[in-house]
Design a protein around this motif. Structure first.
Motif, mmCIF file in Angstrom:
data_model
loop_
_atom_site.group_PDB
_atom_site.id
_atom_site.type_symbol
_atom_site.label_atom_id
_atom_site.label_comp_id
_atom_site.label_asym_id
_atom_site.label_seq_id
_atom_site.Cartn_x
_atom_site.Cartn_y
_atom_site.Cartn_z
ATOM 1 N N GLU A 1 0.832 -1.205 0.000
ATOM 2 C CA GLU A 1 0.000 0.000 0.000
ATOM 3 C C GLU A 1 0.865 1.253 0.000
ATOM 4 O O GLU A 1 0.524 2.256 -0.651
ATOM 5 C CB GLU A 1 -0.946 -0.009 1.206
ATOM 6 C CG GLU A 1 -1.982 -1.124 1.162
ATOM 7 C CD GLU A 1 -2.805 -1.102 -0.113
ATOM 8 O OE1 GLU A 1 -3.266 -0.007 -0.515
ATOM 9 O OE2 GLU A 1 -2.978 -2.178 -0.717
ATOM 10 N N LYS B 1 2.040 1.894 -3.577
ATOM 11 C CA LYS B 1 1.002 2.487 -4.435
ATOM 12 C C LYS B 1 0.734 3.942 -4.075
ATOM 13 O O LYS B 1 0.282 4.720 -4.918
ATOM 14 C CB LYS B 1 -0.276 1.655 -4.335
ATOM 15 C CG LYS B 1 -0.128 0.263 -4.943
ATOM 16 C CD LYS B 1 -1.440 -0.469 -5.026
ATOM 17 C CE LYS B 1 -1.999 -0.833 -3.670
ATOM 18 N NZ LYS B 1 -3.246 -1.637 -3.778
ATOM 19 N N ALA B 2 1.026 4.310 -2.821
ATOM 20 C CA ALA B 2 0.847 5.700 -2.384
ATOM 21 C C ALA B 2 2.055 6.569 -2.707
ATOM 22 O O ALA B 2 2.065 7.764 -2.381
ATOM 23 C CB ALA B 2 0.573 5.727 -0.881
ATOM 24 N N TYR C 1 -2.374 -4.730 -7.372
ATOM 25 C CA TYR C 1 -1.896 -3.502 -8.008
ATOM 26 C C TYR C 1 -3.068 -2.793 -8.681
ATOM 27 O O TYR C 1 -3.346 -2.965 -9.868
ATOM 28 C CB TYR C 1 -0.788 -3.837 -9.007
ATOM 29 C CG TYR C 1 0.496 -4.239 -8.328
ATOM 30 C CD1 TYR C 1 1.518 -3.325 -8.106
ATOM 31 C CD2 TYR C 1 0.665 -5.544 -7.862
ATOM 32 C CE1 TYR C 1 2.690 -3.692 -7.453
ATOM 33 C CE2 TYR C 1 1.828 -5.921 -7.210
ATOM 34 C CZ TYR C 1 2.831 -4.999 -7.004
ATOM 35 O OH TYR C 1 3.980 -5.368 -6.350
ATOM 36 N N THR C 2 -3.744 -1.987 -7.872
ATOM 37 C CA THR C 2 -4.922 -1.229 -8.329
ATOM 38 C C THR C 2 -4.764 0.217 -7.878
ATOM 39 O O THR C 2 -3.929 0.530 -7.019
ATOM 40 C CB THR C 2 -6.204 -1.819 -7.746
ATOM 41 O OG1 THR C 2 -6.125 -1.808 -6.304
ATOM 42 C CG2 THR C 2 -6.413 -3.255 -8.220
ATOM 43 N N GLY C 3 -5.582 1.093 -8.454
ATOM 44 C CA GLY C 3 -5.579 2.482 -8.031
ATOM 45 C C GLY C 3 -5.276 3.423 -9.172
ATOM 46 O O GLY C 3 -4.935 3.012 -10.298
ATOM 47 N N SER C 4 -5.375 4.698 -8.899
ATOM 48 C CA SER C 4 -5.252 5.711 -9.951
ATOM 49 C C SER C 4 -3.858 5.732 -10.574
ATOM 50 O O SER C 4 -3.726 5.948 -11.788
ATOM 51 C CB SER C 4 -5.587 7.096 -9.378
ATOM 52 O OG SER C 4 -4.707 7.433 -8.308
ATOM 53 N N ASN D 1 -3.834 3.050 -13.114
ATOM 54 C CA ASN D 1 -4.726 3.364 -14.228
ATOM 55 C C ASN D 1 -4.144 4.437 -15.129
ATOM 56 O O ASN D 1 -4.361 4.429 -16.353
ATOM 57 C CB ASN D 1 -6.096 3.820 -13.695
ATOM 58 C CG ASN D 1 -6.803 2.728 -12.916
ATOM 59 O OD1 ASN D 1 -6.550 1.537 -13.128
ATOM 60 N ND2 ASN D 1 -7.698 3.122 -12.013
#
Length: 598
Positions: free
Chosen positions: A270, A273-274, A292-295, A298
């Motif tokens: 986390e 990803k941040a 592995y998700t999130g803006s 994307n």
């Protein structure tokens, strides 16, 4: 059997200052590198490795994650938990090429001499080489390094370099290693890979004690700051003496290299990803498939890559401590393997991301994947009486299932093996002839392994076996492994394209009772000892492959481990801030060749 200490006491390393003029003019000529087998890829006048950008810009800051904590900057001893990244501080006599199976080129050493029989090797060092405090790197530093490591360092060093019988300084910048009367062809290469330590720094310190004193090295970075147990920062040395050497050109481009510590792998993902750190290698199939998700993903600001490689992947497995009477019988160990349902695990937990491991040299030509041919039989026949008959008649495969979760057939096969070894299932509890239940503990430090272990434990329960998970912190875990205070663990045995002396540390009797060795299994087997020595003494690549396969069979059919799985790809994720060379190294990720984009 020869115990490690008895073996080492016969080997003495003397430090003698002699004149170069005493050596015969018939000695071999100097060269710029050494290949384990075959020829060097790079000529004497090469300017850089093919997989680097020689014009890569220097600068920027990179942050990586580490799990756990640290309390020491001395990675060479058994005490303490060393910080990550300490290898950035040190140079060695040679540097390995990452696009050859095993070739080394001069780093601290400008030139190398090696006779055909490889009974000695001589390094002419670069007089311009300097430690980070400005003092020169000399032959005396090399000699003192090997003295410290073999006398006071981790027991690994005494085993790994046991065949060094003499180290001689031939002058301020010339050093020679003499080797025992064995065909240990790898030794000339691996002595060149040892980090060279400054004698003047360590002569006023206790090498055997862990410490957070800032160390001195001659490598591309210096340790600039740290927060105990939480982070450590390395700064590129602007006065690094070797920055323009062919083996260093285009590498180590970041001005700062930081390792931030996290207690938990989930929290670490986390944080990545941040944007809390920049690069990670992913070892979890579940994370790779779903985590592995999130803006940032994307929008393409985080890049995910799966890169196939040609490296042997070794063996990850449930490892049984055969020092425990519970696991001393190969048939019992084989029985337990029937409780691990890889096919279901791979489908239900790992998104079909893995291949089953059967070999200790998986993903390589050294894996024993067919019956031995005549050339390999010539290696095995002299010790046939010490080996299981299956070595000669069957190709080993770990127990397999249909993957539907129904493993009644495997459970029955396991129970038959246990019954033949004196175990009886009574009212749902497996007991030996003395009425004692079959009960053991699986020691781990990573809680995310529980999802792998829990189905295995449920299947063991169907066999009447009581197993439980014990989660400990990293310091306790390391200490318990060093003292072999465990029943079962999950661990990996890495392999290279040129296996050699490290095989003693993994499997040889001499390391079985030596605290801190990698012989975690506790193997004391004369057949394995013989095959390890045969592998180390392999005269050429063909024999190396044959002898590795022979060793593989002996390890497989003694059922020392319950094999897990492997992948032949690196899974990496990184923020879109890096420049990457067009050519990637064949046998490594090559992160030390990347740079920060401007």
């Amino acid at each position: 059997m020869i115990k490690g200490l008895q073996h080492f006491t016969r080997i003495t390393a003397s430090i003698v200052l002699i004149s170069f003029s005493t050596w015969s003019m018939a000695d071999p000529e100097y060269t710029h590198g050494i290949a384990m087998h075959g020829d060097l890829k790079y000529p004497a006048d090469f300017t850089h490795f093919d997989y680097v950008n020689p014009d890569a810009p220097k600068g920027g800051r990179v942050v990586q994650s580490s799990i756990g904590s640290f309390d020491s900057f001395n990675p060479f001893i058994v005490k303490g938990t060393p910080a990550d990244g300490l290898g950035l501080l040190y140079d060695s006599l040679t540097s390995k090429s990452d696009d050859e199976p095993f070739s080394v080129y001069g780093l601290l050493a400008k030139r190398i001499r090696l006779p055909d029989d490889r009974r000695w090797v001589e390094f002419e060092m670069r007089p311009e080489a300097r430690f980070s405090d400005g003092k020169p790197v000399t032959a005396e530093d090399v000699i003192n390094t090997f003295r410290l490591l073999r006398e006071k360092g981790s027991p690994f060093y005494r085993a790994y370099y046991a065949d060094i019988v003499d180290i001689q300084a031939l002058g301020p910048h010339r050093v020679r290693f003499e080797f025992a009367e064995t065909e240990n062809r790898e030794l000339a290469l691996i002595v060149g890979e040892v980090p060279i330590l400054p004698k003047h720094y360590w002569e006023t310190r206790d090498f055997e004690e862990s410490s957070l004193d800032i160390p001195i090295g001659s490598g591309p970075y210096i340790l600039s700051s740290y927060n105990p147990g939480r982070s450590v920062t390395y700064r590129r040395n602007p006065d690094y003496w070797g920055v323009n050497l062919p083996v260093r050109k285009g590498r180590y481009n970041f001005d700062e290299w930081v390792f931030d510590y996290y207690r938990d792998g989930t929290v670490a993902l986390e944080a990545f990803k941040a944007g809390q750190y920049d690069y990670r290698t992913e070892h979890s199939a579940k994370n790779w498939a779903t985590g592995y998700t999130g803006s940032a993903l994307n929008q393409g600001r985080i890049i995910m890559e799966q890169i196939e490689h040609q490296n042997p992947v070794g063996m990850q497995a449930f490892v049984m401590n055969t020092r425990r009477s519970l696991f001393s019988d190969p048939q019992v160990r084989h029985a337990l393997a029937h409780a691990f349902d890889f096919e279901w695990t791979n489908r239900a937990i790992f998104y079909d991301a893995y291949k089953r491991s059967h070999s200790f040299f998986s993903n390589s030509e050294m894996a024993a994947e067919a019956l031995p041919d005549d050339a390999e039989l010539a290696i095995l026949e002299p010790i046939r009486h010490l080996l299981p008959e299956q070595v000669f008649t069957e190709v080993y495969r770990a127990p397999q299932t249909d993957g539907d979760g129904n493993i009644r057939t495997q459970i029955r096969e396991g129970l038959h093996l246990l019954a033949d070894s004196g175990w009886t299932l009574e009212r749902g509890v497996l007991r030996n002839e003395q009425g004692q239940p079959f009960r053991f503990e699986i020691l781990i430090i990573q809680r995310d392994l529980e999802r792998l272990i829990a189905p295995f434990i449920r299947n063991l329960e169907r066999m009447g076996i009581q197993a439980q998970i014990r989660v400990v912190d990293i310091s306790q875990y390391i200490n318990r492994l060093r003292e072999y205070d465990f029943d079962m663990i999950i661990t990996s045995y890495g392999q290279s394209n040129s296996p050699g002396n490290e095989q003693r540390e993994y499997w040889h009797s001499s390391s079985a009772e030596r605290p801190g060795s990698r012989n975690l299994i506790g193997i004391r087997n004369p057949a394995v000892d013989h095959l390890v020595e045969q592998l180390i003494q392999a005269p050429d690549r063909e024999q190396l492959v044959l002898r590795a396969r022979a060793l593989d069979r002996a390890l497989q059919w003694h059922h020392y481990v319950i094999p897990h799985y492997h992948t032949n790809s690196y899974r990496i994720a990184y923020w879109d801030k890096f420049g990457i060379p067009e050519t990637r190294p064949k046998y490594a990720i090559g992160f030390d060749t990347w740079w920060i984009k401007r």
